[in-house]
Design an enzyme around this catalytic site. Structure first.
Site, PDB file in Angstrom:
ATOM      1  N   CYS A  86       0.841  -1.202   0.000  1.00  0.00           N
ATOM      2  CA  CYS A  86       0.000   0.000   0.000  1.00  0.00           C
ATOM      3  C   CYS A  86       0.879   1.257   0.000  1.00  0.00           C
ATOM      4  O   CYS A  86       1.545   1.542  -0.973  1.00  0.00           O
ATOM      5  CB  CYS A  86      -0.970  -0.045   1.175  1.00  0.00           C
ATOM      6  SG  CYS A  86      -2.414   1.032   0.970  1.00  0.00           S
ATOM      7  N   HIS A 194      -3.286  -5.849   1.060  1.00  0.00           N
ATOM      8  CA  HIS A 194      -2.590  -6.050   2.329  1.00  0.00           C
ATOM      9  C   HIS A 194      -2.493  -7.525   2.705  1.00  0.00           C
ATOM     10  O   HIS A 194      -3.378  -8.051   3.404  1.00  0.00           O
ATOM     11  CB  HIS A 194      -3.336  -5.316   3.441  1.00  0.00           C
ATOM     12  CG  HIS A 194      -3.217  -3.831   3.390  1.00  0.00           C
ATOM     13  ND1 HIS A 194      -2.262  -3.133   4.108  1.00  0.00           N
ATOM     14  CD2 HIS A 194      -3.936  -2.904   2.706  1.00  0.00           C
ATOM     15  CE1 HIS A 194      -2.406  -1.831   3.869  1.00  0.00           C
ATOM     16  NE2 HIS A 194      -3.403  -1.668   3.028  1.00  0.00           N
ATOM     17  N   GLU A 196      -0.610  -8.808   4.927  1.00  0.00           N
ATOM     18  CA  GLU A 196      -0.432  -8.928   6.382  1.00  0.00           C
ATOM     19  C   GLU A 196      -1.766  -8.910   7.122  1.00  0.00           C
ATOM     20  O   GLU A 196      -1.835  -9.272   8.306  1.00  0.00           O
ATOM     21  CB  GLU A 196       0.477  -7.807   6.890  1.00  0.00           C
ATOM     22  CG  GLU A 196      -0.160  -6.444   7.039  1.00  0.00           C
ATOM     23  CD  GLU A 196      -0.339  -5.681   5.730  1.00  0.00           C
ATOM     24  OE1 GLU A 196      -0.797  -4.515   5.788  1.00  0.00           O
ATOM     25  OE2 GLU A 196      -0.021  -6.230   4.660  1.00  0.00           O
TER      26      GLU A 196
END
Length: 227
Positions: A86, A194, A196
């Site tokens: 991002c 994302h 994560e």
């Protein structure tokens, strides 16, 4: 394996990145503040999402000049895995470590939702855990995620197999639905979704964990070769 999680003023996904590596992946991780000048002792570098320096000028434009970025560039040149997610992707673009640029989303609205991606290159150090053309679910959260490059750059990305992830649907206007690309050497990956935030089924998807597992697998294989 030890991961550096870079923290800029305005980063807000550094905790998520640390959790993914430390708690879900079971590897070592440490925060590295933006004014540090060395990444010695780290095997991989993670640039998390957020709003570095408030996204003044452009997203990632000021973070690109942080002292730590010289060390990030050095790590990239040494072939170490460098992942920008991002805002981290935006920083890598501004730093010239990846080609292209980011624009406002096509509909000028912030997008925050689960998104389906297609694996376009499963041979990178970040994607060996996936299958060719596999569809995975990874969340996005961005207002400036509309990836742009000219036709010459797009052709080069395609010819060098640098396009790693594409959106299954056009969510933000990105050229060729690009969601993630690597550098020519394949050790620097920038992506808007994302991973994560997709490391446990409780979060809605665990598809992102394979990305981090792929990095560790690559590192262990390389370490075994050179040791």
């Amino acid at each position: 394996m030890k991961f550096a999680v870079i923290v800029f003023p305005g980063s807000n996904c550094d905790l998520d990145m640390y959790h993914a590596v430390k708690d879900e992946l079971g590897e070592e991780a440490a925060y590295v503040w933006h004014d540090e000048t060395s990444l010695e002792g780290f095997d991989a570098v993670l640039l998390p999402g957020g709003f570095s320096y408030g996204d003044y000028l452009r997203s990632g434009a000021i973070a690109r000049f942080s002292p730590i970025m010289k060390a990030v560039e050095k790590a990239a040149a040494e072939g170490k895995p460098v992942l920008g997610v991002c805002n981290g992707f935006q920083v890598l673009l501004e730093a010239g470590l990846l080609p292209g640029a980011m624009r406002r989303n096509a509909k000028l609205t912030f997008i925050c939702k689960q998104t389906e991606l297609e694996i376009k290159n499963k041979s990178t150090m970040f994607t060996t855990g996936y299958a060719d053309e596999e569809t995975i679910t990874i969340p996005v959260a961005h207002g400036d995620g509309n990836y742009y490059c000219d036709e010459t750059t797009l052709k080069k990305l395609k010819d060098n197999n640098q396009i790693v992830f594409t959106y299954k649907d056009d969510i933000n206007g990105s050229v060729a639905n690009i969601a993630g690309i690597t550098n020519e050497n394949g050790n620097v990956l920038g992506m808007m979704p994302h991973p994560e935030r997709a490391v446990d089924d409780l979060l809605g998807s665990a598809d992102g964990l394979k990305l981090f597992q792929s990095i560790v697998k690559y590192w262990r294989e390389q370490h075994a070769i050179t040791s």
